[in-house]
Design a protein around this motif. Structure first.
Motif, mmCIF file in Angstrom:
data_model
loop_
_atom_site.group_PDB
_atom_site.id
_atom_site.type_symbol
_atom_site.label_atom_id
_atom_site.label_comp_id
_atom_site.label_asym_id
_atom_site.label_seq_id
_atom_site.Cartn_x
_atom_site.Cartn_y
_atom_site.Cartn_z
ATOM 1 N N ASP A 107 0.730 -1.159 -0.330
ATOM 2 C CA ASP A 107 -0.123 -0.014 -0.060
ATOM 3 C C ASP A 107 0.750 1.093 -0.061
ATOM 4 O O ASP A 107 1.647 1.626 1.144
ATOM 5 C CB ASP A 107 -0.855 -0.149 1.224
ATOM 6 C CG ASP A 107 -1.729 1.138 1.268
ATOM 7 O OD1 ASP A 107 -3.006 0.989 0.753
ATOM 8 O OD2 ASP A 107 -1.502 2.289 1.675
ATOM 9 N N ILE A 108 0.960 1.990 -1.040
ATOM 10 C CA ILE A 108 1.957 2.908 -1.574
ATOM 11 C C ILE A 108 1.508 4.446 -1.577
ATOM 12 O O ILE A 108 0.551 4.517 -2.594
ATOM 13 C CB ILE A 108 3.105 2.473 -2.639
ATOM 14 C CG1 ILE A 108 3.594 1.144 -2.265
ATOM 15 C CG2 ILE A 108 4.022 3.286 -2.822
ATOM 16 C CD1 ILE A 108 4.464 0.598 -3.552
ATOM 17 N N LYS A 109 1.887 5.032 -0.518
ATOM 18 C CA LYS A 109 1.197 6.699 -0.808
ATOM 19 C C LYS A 109 2.294 7.254 -1.478
ATOM 20 O O LYS A 109 3.403 6.908 -1.874
ATOM 21 C CB LYS A 109 1.200 7.056 0.810
ATOM 22 C CG LYS A 109 -0.058 6.459 1.481
ATOM 23 C CD LYS A 109 -0.039 6.720 2.944
ATOM 24 C CE LYS A 109 -1.051 6.292 3.763
ATOM 25 N NZ LYS A 109 -1.244 6.817 5.241
ATOM 26 N N GLU A 110 1.891 8.593 -1.768
ATOM 27 C CA GLU A 110 2.706 9.379 -2.447
ATOM 28 C C GLU A 110 3.671 10.141 -1.689
ATOM 29 O O GLU A 110 3.572 11.396 -1.418
ATOM 30 C CB GLU A 110 2.022 10.388 -3.340
ATOM 31 C CG GLU A 110 1.258 9.820 -4.630
ATOM 32 C CD GLU A 110 0.215 10.505 -5.370
ATOM 33 O OE1 GLU A 110 0.263 10.746 -6.420
ATOM 34 O OE2 GLU A 110 -0.734 11.302 -4.733
ATOM 35 N N TRP A 139 0.044 -4.327 -6.009
ATOM 36 C CA TRP A 139 0.182 -3.098 -5.192
ATOM 37 C C TRP A 139 -0.945 -2.116 -5.257
ATOM 38 O O TRP A 139 -1.774 -1.992 -6.435
ATOM 39 C CB TRP A 139 1.452 -2.406 -5.471
ATOM 40 C CG TRP A 139 2.577 -3.154 -5.129
ATOM 41 C CD1 TRP A 139 3.388 -2.862 -4.103
ATOM 42 C CD2 TRP A 139 3.245 -4.209 -5.902
ATOM 43 N NE1 TRP A 139 4.523 -3.987 -4.145
ATOM 44 C CE2 TRP A 139 4.208 -4.671 -5.300
ATOM 45 C CE3 TRP A 139 2.917 -4.842 -7.440
ATOM 46 C CZ2 TRP A 139 5.253 -5.498 -5.866
ATOM 47 C CZ3 TRP A 139 3.615 -5.899 -7.554
ATOM 48 C CH2 TRP A 139 4.878 -6.346 -6.947
ATOM 49 N N PHE A 140 -1.255 -1.288 -4.206
ATOM 50 C CA PHE A 140 -2.295 -0.229 -4.216
ATOM 51 C C PHE A 140 -1.444 1.088 -4.302
ATOM 52 O O PHE A 140 -0.782 1.406 -3.140
ATOM 53 C CB PHE A 140 -3.330 -0.481 -3.093
ATOM 54 C CG PHE A 140 -4.168 0.895 -3.334
ATOM 55 C CD1 PHE A 140 -5.251 0.755 -4.344
ATOM 56 C CD2 PHE A 140 -4.085 1.923 -2.499
ATOM 57 C CE1 PHE A 140 -6.137 1.985 -4.575
ATOM 58 C CE2 PHE A 140 -5.057 3.066 -2.440
ATOM 59 C CZ PHE A 140 -5.922 3.270 -3.654
ATOM 60 N N PHE A 141 -1.587 1.724 -5.419
ATOM 61 C CA PHE A 141 -0.844 2.931 -5.560
ATOM 62 C C PHE A 141 -1.791 4.322 -5.040
ATOM 63 O O PHE A 141 -2.600 4.437 -5.808
ATOM 64 C CB PHE A 141 -0.072 3.119 -6.626
ATOM 65 C CG PHE A 141 0.796 2.230 -6.908
ATOM 66 C CD1 PHE A 141 2.234 2.191 -6.333
ATOM 67 C CD2 PHE A 141 0.621 1.293 -7.755
ATOM 68 C CE1 PHE A 141 3.090 1.237 -6.639
ATOM 69 C CE2 PHE A 141 1.707 0.283 -8.220
ATOM 70 C CZ PHE A 141 2.779 0.131 -7.432
ATOM 71 N N HIS A 142 -1.618 4.901 -4.113
ATOM 72 C CA HIS A 142 -2.353 6.149 -3.753
ATOM 73 C C HIS A 142 -2.178 7.087 -4.789
ATOM 74 O O HIS A 142 -0.948 7.344 -5.486
ATOM 75 C CB HIS A 142 -2.332 6.632 -2.470
ATOM 76 C CG HIS A 142 -2.563 5.798 -1.276
ATOM 77 N ND1 HIS A 142 -3.488 5.975 -0.700
ATOM 78 C CD2 HIS A 142 -2.052 4.714 -0.664
ATOM 79 C CE1 HIS A 142 -3.954 4.874 0.162
ATOM 80 N NE2 HIS A 142 -2.754 4.230 -0.019
ATOM 81 N N GLY A 143 -3.020 8.006 -5.557
ATOM 82 C CA GLY A 143 -2.969 9.123 -6.592
ATOM 83 C C GLY A 143 -3.527 10.092 -6.202
ATOM 84 O O GLY A 143 -3.804 10.804 -7.352
ATOM 85 N N ASN A 144 -3.445 10.632 -5.175
ATOM 86 C CA ASN A 144 -4.037 12.137 -5.020
ATOM 87 C C ASN A 144 -3.187 13.310 -5.638
ATOM 88 O O ASN A 144 -4.032 13.907 -6.453
ATOM 89 C CB ASN A 144 -3.806 12.734 -3.315
ATOM 90 C CG ASN A 144 -4.706 11.710 -2.720
ATOM 91 O OD1 ASN A 144 -5.921 10.948 -3.042
ATOM 92 N ND2 ASN A 144 -4.282 11.488 -1.414
ATOM 93 N N ASN A 145 -2.048 13.276 -5.755
ATOM 94 C CA ASN A 145 -1.415 14.240 -6.490
ATOM 95 C C ASN A 145 -1.402 14.023 -8.141
ATOM 96 O O ASN A 145 -1.582 14.776 -8.730
ATOM 97 C CB ASN A 145 0.072 14.150 -6.187
ATOM 98 C CG ASN A 145 0.415 14.637 -4.790
ATOM 99 O OD1 ASN A 145 -0.246 15.478 -3.980
ATOM 100 N ND2 ASN A 145 1.668 13.945 -4.274
#
Length: 507
Positions: free
Chosen positions: A181-184, A418-424
């Motif tokens: 679980d990978i945040k930016e 994987w789950f990649f966060h994508g707010n940016n």
């Protein structure tokens, strides 16, 4: 050029982007430095900058002598690449803006001469650092020197640039492959980057080989480990610099630009797709139900360019990271991707097809090994025997072994998700749509149609890798039809033998 290295306040924003919301205006009269310009992504980046930002002043590209070629020879070979054909047609003379600078990411101070270093320090406004070794099986010392120490050297150079407004560091979405679980954001590594650098500089190869496994921890290879270390360097040593990080996942063929399906290497997924299309790969260790995170190279390039602009016009005290991935926004699973690959391999076969395309994704490694022996190596051996008998040079076993090694190095990514966060990335897509250049840059991967993309991808492999022209398509389809019936006959014959063996065993 009106650019400044004061990174806060309204004056910086106005100087960095005289065109307001225009990405093209931001690059007007700018001087750009690109590392890794001879690579797949680098070529596409240079091409798109020249084409979409015609008022750009100069692009300096760092090139080192290699394989007996001088910097000038490598540069001429690069400029002659078909990726720049569209530039030659639409903007004759624009390629003269690209200037090679002799340098080497592996050497102290990037191997720059004092004159070239002084020139870059004075003139460069925007940096794209994409140089890296992408070989998964690279020895730790080599990977650290280029991916981590090379980034350290680049940061040192950027610190001395007096007119710098934006730096983009190209990382990878798998820089934290030991997490799922990978945040930016930058994640701390267990061992500090400079500790690993010091070890690689001072310890002998044998000692390093012993320590390598311990250092890697849950990382699958030295590539993801050293890219993660580089991000940590940027977080600490790059503090105060106008820097952002873009993390692409698996960079593959172009969706639209510069040409649909453009690709120039057989690394990773491209090589696997090519051999599935030729019918030589029949079994792959892969979880068909998991997402394959593929991003077209033109989508990545647009993200790099737009992130550079966004990084300058909307400065932040935090290091901005963009997870440039597809799985979060427009997921496609391995099973579907494989089905589409086979579908378009059959619709648009190459004259180099060896057997009727058909591949099975399986997670049982024992069965996979049996299938590889039966369906990969045995046919390759037979073909080589025929070639040898005809006076030709045996090659199929070597090809099969090469792609088997490639499949093995990529296995970790085919059985994990994987789950990649994508707010940016969401924010970037929003501001790009609101800009004056919305039609020129696409960072919204939800617009991608996977069926259309794989179709273009397979045609791109056919055209750019296999050098197979459209005039051979009719003969290739006739050949494929014959292979289809041979395949069916082989299946029928195999089933017949199996039934007879079972019948005899039951007596």
């Amino acid at each position: 050029m009106g650019k400044t290295n004061t990174f806060t306040g309204e004056e910086q924003i106005e100087n960095a982007n005289p065109g307001g919301s225009s990405i093209e205006a931001f690059f007007a009269e700018s001087v750009v430095l690109i590392t890794g310009a001879t690579g797949f992504l680098g070529k596409a980046l240079v091409e798109k900058l020249l084409r979409s930002c015609p008022r750009l002043a100069t692009i300096f590209i760092l090139i080192r002598p290699k394989k007996g070629q001088t910097v000038e020879q490598r540069f001429m070979e690069l400029i002659d690449n078909p990726v720049y054909d569209r530039i030659r047609w639409e903007y004759p003379g624009t390629l003269s803006k690209v200037i090679p600078v002799k340098g080497d990411m592996n050497l102290p101070e990037l191997g720059l001469s004092p004159e070239d270093k002084a020139m870059l320090m004075q003139r460069v406004n925007i940096v794209f650092h994409s140089a890296a070794t992408v070989r998964f099986d690279e020895p730790l010392k080599i990977a650290v020197n280029l991916n981590t120490k090379g980034t350290d050297r680049m940061i040192e150079l950027c610190k001395s640039m007096s007119n710098l407004v934006s730096i983009i560091h190209v990382s990878t979405a798998y820089s934290n492959a030991d997490l799922f679980d990978i945040k930016e954001e930058v994640y701390s590594t267990k061992v500090k980057p400079h500790t690993v650098i010091d070890m690689c500089e001072n310890l002998d190869d044998e000692t390093l080989r012993i320590l390598e496994k311990k250092l890697m921890g849950r990382h699958p290879n030295t590539y993801t480990l050293t890219k993660g270390l580089a991000e940590n360097l940027i977080m600490t040593k790059g503090a105060g610099l106008p820097i952002a990080i873009v993390r692409p996942s698996i960079v593959c063929a172009a969706y639209q630009e510069p040409f649909p399906g453009w690709v120039d290497n057989v690394c990773g997924i491209t090589g696997i797709m090519m051999e599935i299309g030729r019918g030589t790969i029949r079994s792959i260790v892969c979880n068909a139900r998991m997402v394959v995170d593929v991003v077209p190279v033109d989508y990545v390039v647009d993200t790099l360019i737009c992130a550079s602009w966004h990084n300058a016009i909307e400065r932040t005290n935090n290091l901005r990271i963009y997870n440039c991935t597809s799985g979060t926004f427009n997921p496609v699973k391995w099973g579907e991707f494989g089905r589409l690959t086979r579908k378009h391999a059959i619709e648009s076969p190459s004259k180099y097809v060896m057997w009727y395309p058909g591949v099975t994704f399986r997670t049982n490694k024992l069965i996979h090994k049996i299938m590889v022996a039966m369906l990969h190596f045995f046919p390759a051996f037979i073909v080589d025997m025929v070639l040898k008998f005809q006076g030709g040079k045996p090659k199929m076993m070597k090809i099969t072994q090469r792609f088997q090694r490639a499949a093995l190095t990529g296995e970790f990514f085919a059985i994990n998700e994987w789950f990649f966060h994508g707010n940016n990335m969401n924010e970037l897509a929003k501001v790009v749509k609101e800009s004056n250049d919305a039609g020129c840059f696409n960072v919204d991967i939800t617009t991608l149609d996977w069926d259309s993309y794989v179709h273009r991808y397979m045609l791109g492999i056919r055209k750019y890798i296999l050098k197979d022209g459209p005039d051979t398509l009719s003969k290739a389809r006739n050949r494929l039809l014959k292979l289809y019936w041979m395949h069916k006959f082989t299946q029928f014959f195999s089933i017949l033998i199996l039934v007879k063996m079972i019948a005899r065993a039951g007596r």
